[in-house]
Design an enzyme around this catalytic site. Structure first.
Site, PDB file in Angstrom:
ATOM      1  N   MET A 102      -5.744  -7.091   8.601  1.00  0.00           N
ATOM      2  CA  MET A 102      -5.133  -6.289   9.660  1.00  0.00           C
ATOM      3  C   MET A 102      -5.947  -5.008   9.843  1.00  0.00           C
ATOM      4  O   MET A 102      -7.000  -4.849   9.246  1.00  0.00           O
ATOM      5  CB  MET A 102      -3.661  -6.036   9.341  1.00  0.00           C
ATOM      6  CG  MET A 102      -2.831  -7.318   9.421  1.00  0.00           C
ATOM      7  SD  MET A 102      -1.079  -7.044   9.156  1.00  0.00           S
ATOM      8  CE  MET A 102      -1.053  -6.536   7.448  1.00  0.00           C
ATOM      9  N   LYS A 133       0.831  -1.202   0.000  1.00  0.00           N
ATOM     10  CA  LYS A 133       0.000   0.000   0.000  1.00  0.00           C
ATOM     11  C   LYS A 133       0.865   1.250   0.000  1.00  0.00           C
ATOM     12  O   LYS A 133       0.624   2.196  -0.768  1.00  0.00           O
ATOM     13  CB  LYS A 133      -0.924  -0.013   1.203  1.00  0.00           C
ATOM     14  CG  LYS A 133      -1.976   1.086   1.215  1.00  0.00           C
ATOM     15  CD  LYS A 133      -2.955   0.888   2.369  1.00  0.00           C
ATOM     16  CE  LYS A 133      -3.755  -0.373   2.196  1.00  0.00           C
ATOM     17  NZ  LYS A 133      -4.764  -0.570   3.270  1.00  0.00           N
ATOM     18  N   ARG A 151      -3.525   3.039   8.407  1.00  0.00           N
ATOM     19  CA  ARG A 151      -3.853   1.779   7.734  1.00  0.00           C
ATOM     20  C   ARG A 151      -2.617   0.884   7.670  1.00  0.00           C
ATOM     21  O   ARG A 151      -1.493   1.349   7.492  1.00  0.00           O
ATOM     22  CB  ARG A 151      -4.346   2.025   6.307  1.00  0.00           C
ATOM     23  CG  ARG A 151      -5.727   2.639   6.197  1.00  0.00           C
ATOM     24  CD  ARG A 151      -6.138   2.733   4.723  1.00  0.00           C
ATOM     25  NE  ARG A 151      -7.531   3.082   4.540  1.00  0.00           N
ATOM     26  CZ  ARG A 151      -7.978   4.331   4.382  1.00  0.00           C
ATOM     27  NH1 ARG A 151      -7.117   5.338   4.396  1.00  0.00           N
ATOM     28  NH2 ARG A 151      -9.266   4.565   4.212  1.00  0.00           N
ATOM     29  N   SER A 176      13.508 -42.910  -9.914  1.00  0.00           N
ATOM     30  CA  SER A 176      12.231 -42.217  -9.788  1.00  0.00           C
ATOM     31  C   SER A 176      11.981 -42.011  -8.303  1.00  0.00           C
ATOM     32  O   SER A 176      11.947 -42.979  -7.543  1.00  0.00           O
ATOM     33  CB  SER A 176      11.096 -43.036 -10.411  1.00  0.00           C
ATOM     34  OG  SER A 176       9.862 -42.379 -10.234  1.00  0.00           O
ATOM     35  N   ARG A 202      -3.229  -0.991  -6.124  1.00  0.00           N
ATOM     36  CA  ARG A 202      -2.416  -2.201  -6.059  1.00  0.00           C
ATOM     37  C   ARG A 202      -2.762  -3.039  -7.277  1.00  0.00           C
ATOM     38  O   ARG A 202      -3.824  -2.860  -7.874  1.00  0.00           O
ATOM     39  CB  ARG A 202      -2.697  -2.995  -4.775  1.00  0.00           C
ATOM     40  CG  ARG A 202      -4.141  -3.429  -4.618  1.00  0.00           C
ATOM     41  CD  ARG A 202      -4.407  -3.993  -3.239  1.00  0.00           C
ATOM     42  NE  ARG A 202      -5.828  -4.271  -3.036  1.00  0.00           N
ATOM     43  CZ  ARG A 202      -6.389  -4.441  -1.851  1.00  0.00           C
ATOM     44  NH1 ARG A 202      -5.650  -4.381  -0.766  1.00  0.00           N
ATOM     45  NH2 ARG A 202      -7.679  -4.677  -1.745  1.00  0.00           N
ATOM     46  N   TYR A 208      12.066 -35.120 -15.205  1.00  0.00           N
ATOM     47  CA  TYR A 208      10.620 -35.087 -15.401  1.00  0.00           C
ATOM     48  C   TYR A 208       9.899 -35.127 -14.063  1.00  0.00           C
ATOM     49  O   TYR A 208      10.469 -35.500 -13.034  1.00  0.00           O
ATOM     50  CB  TYR A 208      10.164 -36.258 -16.286  1.00  0.00           C
ATOM     51  CG  TYR A 208      10.295 -37.625 -15.651  1.00  0.00           C
ATOM     52  CD1 TYR A 208       9.299 -38.152 -14.838  1.00  0.00           C
ATOM     53  CD2 TYR A 208      11.433 -38.401 -15.870  1.00  0.00           C
ATOM     54  CE1 TYR A 208       9.418 -39.400 -14.258  1.00  0.00           C
ATOM     55  CE2 TYR A 208      11.572 -39.660 -15.298  1.00  0.00           C
ATOM     56  CZ  TYR A 208      10.560 -40.152 -14.484  1.00  0.00           C
ATOM     57  OH  TYR A 208      10.680 -41.397 -13.900  1.00  0.00           O
ATOM     58  N   CYS A 240       7.587 -39.193  -8.960  1.00  0.00           N
ATOM     59  CA  CYS A 240       6.262 -39.715  -9.276  1.00  0.00           C
ATOM     60  C   CYS A 240       5.316 -39.668  -8.087  1.00  0.00           C
ATOM     61  O   CYS A 240       4.211 -40.212  -8.147  1.00  0.00           O
ATOM     62  CB  CYS A 240       6.360 -41.145  -9.808  1.00  0.00           C
ATOM     63  SG  CYS A 240       7.096 -42.313  -8.650  1.00  0.00           S
ATOM     64  N   HIS A 290     -15.645  -7.618   1.252  1.00  0.00           N
ATOM     65  CA  HIS A 290     -14.667  -8.524   1.853  1.00  0.00           C
ATOM     66  C   HIS A 290     -14.839  -9.942   1.327  1.00  0.00           C
ATOM     67  O   HIS A 290     -13.875 -10.611   0.950  1.00  0.00           O
ATOM     68  CB  HIS A 290     -14.819  -8.500   3.381  1.00  0.00           C
ATOM     69  CG  HIS A 290     -13.971  -9.494   4.094  1.00  0.00           C
ATOM     70  ND1 HIS A 290     -14.411 -10.767   4.405  1.00  0.00           N
ATOM     71  CD2 HIS A 290     -12.698  -9.422   4.543  1.00  0.00           C
ATOM     72  CE1 HIS A 290     -13.444 -11.423   5.013  1.00  0.00           C
ATOM     73  NE2 HIS A 290     -12.397 -10.628   5.125  1.00  0.00           N
ATOM     74  N   GLY A 312      -8.349  -6.901   4.529  1.00  0.00           N
ATOM     75  CA  GLY A 312      -9.180  -7.030   5.717  1.00  0.00           C
ATOM     76  C   GLY A 312      -8.561  -7.801   6.864  1.00  0.00           C
ATOM     77  O   GLY A 312      -9.187  -7.976   7.907  1.00  0.00           O
TER      78      GLY A 312
END
Length: 895
Positions: A105, A25, A94, A777, A338, A865, A845, A454, A103
């Site tokens: 804090m 902010k 704020r 694997s 933001r 992979y 895997c 909210h 919302g």
């Protein structure tokens, strides 16, 4: 000598590059100030000051002086003094963490009002009611947030005044009632805390800043951080800003807007506007806001100015921007910006559009979407018909479809979810305290609020289905029911269906249908803009990723689906699943065999069935690798439950010889800890003929596919190896059978033979095991269990919730790879194995193969992979591409 630490920055001193220090902010306010937008002046107390306070319980000694200096500069700029008795300067306080936590804090408005300055504000503004409304807001916010008074006590007092007036709207309370209400609030504070509401403006400001610091460790903030995987040690900044007032009459107001629709990603201004209100009124949903388009007729000049500023911000940030604004007597002020939260659908559309426009590169577009969002888009939606008449309509705040039992408070949603029940959380409006219930529920339904409430913002961030502002609903949390405008009553526990895309609510469970994206990926159908955006992101991910993505698939059907979804082979084909169902009797016969001949007869009966299984899977994956794991679980898992057998036998007059034999077998094979007993390679070495039968089935399936003109690429994997000697014995047996089949058919067979690394000892001695392995694997499910020394099923049902709540785990190590422990074993085994065998192929895997965060780790660890369930393949492809871009550019999720 180190320069002294600076704890306070004026907005004009900062920039968006200082987000770690100023919070999101504060960085946004600084950047807008630099851009010349109309931002009320102020200053930011840094996250570093918060960290000191949280660590020591005291603010840094320098903070008081720096804050006083910054406040004096603000007073000079505004031409007013904080809390002055004539024309007072008021400020808002704020929170502003590095990552948005809407919302979670604290916020305190109207700091500087007291028994004297409220009169000065009334005279300066010419509106006595406005002044007292602002004062009662301060006392209420300050009492709850800073002094710890139960907020319900204030709400009860407001409700009593409105009831006497016969209204439900705060606006209908006159000045006298607001004066009385303010005094009642002060009495509540005195009664509950033993102290008076502070009259010193400087004391109000100092205590408000500390309260914001303290809110970093508040319960709802901690819950949100755990949910969003936000680090605990970042702290929050605090923004102190000159108040501007949207509650000065019809020529004033406040709103929240987005530069694009955060639900769909479509271009245009989307948001809410609330005339004659302060900013918190919009997000709290205390009154139903107007759509932003209404501002065009209410105040055309402000509307055009706002539109121009939104264009400036989107061009500057090159992304969807979320903007809060206030109009004070016709003057537009921008209070916050933001990069806005958005749904999965919007994320893909926005990234695609900005890439097509040339605003961002293909790499940047890829980094603005993720696999979790893609998975959400593959969720089904309701298959509604004209007969499926909604019982309520609201704002479609977060898309998707969900069915569950209606519940009316957060605790009930959590309780039922823990019992495995799906729920829909129904509230008049949500507050930050509802966060646990929102996490637990399948969907959120509110009777108040809009797309910027909210409920909407938090649900979108979580990917939860949400419908807000269903005005026709009368929600009664005490009676635990809601009533529609048509008189339909839904009690707690009744099933409802919530459509977050259409904004509708239905009674009962509606049938679901596949999503456009899911159908397009699996069947190649669909040509909508969303499908195009997803396919474009996947195409770029495929073009840049290094990691291959394979599937965990045990049937030809699963293999075919995986291939359609983009799998590059099968990384795990579990043969134990083929022994269930109608074949269980053959497995029982093998286990109960009294001699070699009987055992060989049972294995001979299993052989053609296994061969057919492998043939179908190899055909579905023709030309791609198929890693077939030999039987892994202990044999008793294929037998009936011991207790059930004993009860059946005890209840019969004449015992069944077969069941009696089964019971003896179960008792003979009983182990105290079967997952660490006779299973995996141990089973193959201990049960004569079992390994040979499976290897022969694989070999003969390969021969059959070759003769049919196919390109089979089978690989044989030996599970649960702990020592190279085990693997050598198993490899010798495997190669013997392969040679036999090759000699019988006249067709050479050269199948890779590898092992699954799922024991810490195997990882620690990988350089030895690699001498006898063509590939590794990593079975990270078992590797996590054996490294942590816990049972997944038992732990997740017992102490995992406690550990997550206390921060021992930020996420389950079975969901996201434990990089510090299990991950180090993976890295060690990969590195040391390749020192012996440079061509050693490595993959994973376990369930982690489909987890976005884990995939990034496996990319960095150098694996070849990942393998995951078919449904998670598109997300894994996307994340593998994002991992490659992040590795190449040093970037992270750019949102």
């Amino acid at each position: 000598m180190n320069a002294p630490v600076k704890y306070v920055y004026a907005f004009a001193e900062g920039s968006r590059d200082l987000a770690d220090l100023l919070g999101g902010k504060g960085a946004g306010l600084a950047e807008m100030t630099r851009l010349g937008l109309p931002v009320p002046p102020g200053f930011t107390v840094t996250t570093e000051a918060c960290k000191v306070y949280l660590a020591t319980g005291e603010e840094p000694p320098e903070l008081a002086v720096e804050a006083a200096t910054a406040l004096a500069a603000l007073e000079r700029a505004m031409g007013r003094t904080l809390g002055a008795p004539d024309d007072p300067l008021l400020v808002s306080v704020r929170s502003g963490a590095r990552f948005s936590m809407p919302g979670m804090m604290e916020t305190i408005l109207d700091i500087g009002l007291n028994d004297r300055s409220v009169t000065g504000l009334a005279k300066a503004s010419g509106q006595e009611r406005f002044a007292w409304d602002s004062y009662r807001r301060l006392v209420q916010m300050f009492g709850r947030t800073v002094m710890g008074v139960d907020g319900d006590l204030f709400e009860q007092a407001i409700a009593a005044h409105k009831a006497r007036r016969g209204t439900t709207d705060d606006h209908d309370l006159d000045t006298g009632e607001l004066v009385a209400l303010t005094e009642e609030f002060k009495d509540v504070i005195r009664r509950e805390t033993g102290e008076d509401f502070p009259q010193d403006p400087a004391d109000q400001l100092a205590r408000a800043i500390r309260a914001v610091f303290d809110s970093w460790n508040g319960e709802r903030a901690r819950v949100y951080r755990r949910r969003e995987h936000i680090p605990e040690d970042l702290g929050t900044a605090v923004n102190v800003q000159a108040m501007v007032f949207g509650n000065l009459g019809p020529d004033s107001g406040t709103g929240v807007t987005f530069t694009r629709d955060p639900a769909t990603g479509r271009r245009g201004m989307y948001g809410d506007y609330l005339p004659d209100a302060q900013g918190e009124d919009v997000v709290a949903g205390v009154r139903d806001a107007l759509p932003l388009g209404a501002l065009q007729s209410i105040d055309p000049r402000a509307y055009v100015e706002l539109r121009d500023h939104l264009g400036t911000l989107e061009d500057h940030y090159r992304d969807l921007c979320d903007v809060e604004f206030t109009i004070e007597r016709g003057k537009l002020w921008i209070l916050q910006t933001r990069v806005g939260k958005r749904t999965a659908e919007a994320a893909f559309r926005i990234a695609h559009d900005l890439r097509v426009d040339g605003t961002i590169s293909s790499d940047e577009a890829l980094m603005r979407v993720d696999g979790t969002e893609l998975t959400r888009l593959m969720f089904p939606r309701f298959a509604t018909t004209s007969a499926d008449v909604p019982i309520a309509h609201g704002v479609p705040a977060s898309p998707g479809a969900a069915v569950g039992a209606a519940v009316f408070d957060s605790a009930e949603a959590v309780r039922r979810a823990a019992a495995g029940e799906k729920t829909v959380l129904v509230r008049r409006e949500t507050t930050p305290d509802d966060l646990p219930g929102m996490i637990a529920a399948e969907a959120v339904l509110t009777s108040r609020g809009g797309k910027t409430s909210h409920a909407a913002v938090v649900a979108r961030g979580m990917g939860k289905v949400c419908v807000c502002g269903a005005e026709g609903l009368a929600v009664d949390p005490v009676a635990r029911r809601f009533t529609t405008a048509e008189g339909v009553v839904v009690h707690e526990g009744d099933i409802v269906s919530v459509d977050g895309t259409a904004g509708t609510v239905h009674r009962g469970a509606l049938p679901l249908t596949a999503s456009e994206v899911g159908s397009a990926l699996e069947h190649g159908t669909g040509s909508g803009s969303l499908t195009g955006a997803v396919l474009g992101a996947l195409a770029h991910a495929d073009s840049v990723r290094r990691l291959q993505v394979r599937a965990n698939a045990d049937t030809p059907q699963d293999a075919a689906r995986a291939r359609a979804l983009g799998a590059q082979g099968i990384g795990l084909c579990r043969t134990e699943h083929m022994f269930l169902g109608e074949r269980r009797s053959l497995v029982e016969a093998m286990i109960l065999a009294r001699d070699d001949a009987a055992r060989e007869q049972a294995l001979a009966a299993l052989l053609p069935l296994q061969r057919d299984d492998f043939t179908g899977i190899l055909e579905a994956m023709d030309g791609l690798p198929v890693t077939i794991r030999l039987l892994d679980p202990p044999l008793h898992e294929f037998l009936p439950d011991r207790t059930e057998l004993a009860v059946r036998l005890a209840s019969r007059a004449h015992s069944d010889p077969h069941e009696r034999a089964l019971l003896h077998a179960v008792e003979r094979m009983h182990e105290q800890n079967p997952m660490l007993g006779l299973r995996g390679v141990r089973l193959g070495l201990a049960v004569p003929g079992l390994m040979a039968m499976q290897v022969r089935a694989v070999a003969e399936a390969v021969i059959r596919r070759l003769r049919d003109g196919g390109d089979p690429r089978a690989e044989i994997m030996i599970p649960l190896v702990a020592t190279v000697e085990e693997l050598r014995l198993a490899r010798t047996e495997t190669e013997r059978v392969l040679a036999e089949v090759a000699a019988e058919t006249g067709t050479p067979l050269d199948l890779p033979i590898g092992t699954m690394i799922e024991l810490p000892r195997a990882a620690l001695t990988a350089e030895r095991i690699a001498e006898a392995a063509d590939f590794f694997s990593f079975g990270t499910n078992d590797l996590t269990q054996t490294t942590w020394g816990l049972s997944r099923d038992d732990a997740e049902a017992s102490f995992f919730p406690l550990y997550l709540n206390k921060g021992v785990f930020t996420t389950s190590p079975f969901e996201t790879i434990d990089q510090a422990g299990v991950g180090r074993l993976v890295e060690l085994a990969t590195r040391s194995g390749r020192t012996v065998n440079p061509r050693l192929e490595t993959g994973v895997c376990g369930e982690h193969g489909g987890d976005p965060d884990s995939i990034h780790f496996f990319h960095r660890a150098g694996l070849d992979y990942v393998s995951c369930s078919p449904f998670r393949i598109p997300a894994a492809r996307l994340e593998a591409g994002r991992a490659a871009v992040a590795d190449r550019t040093g970037s992270s999720d750019s949102r």
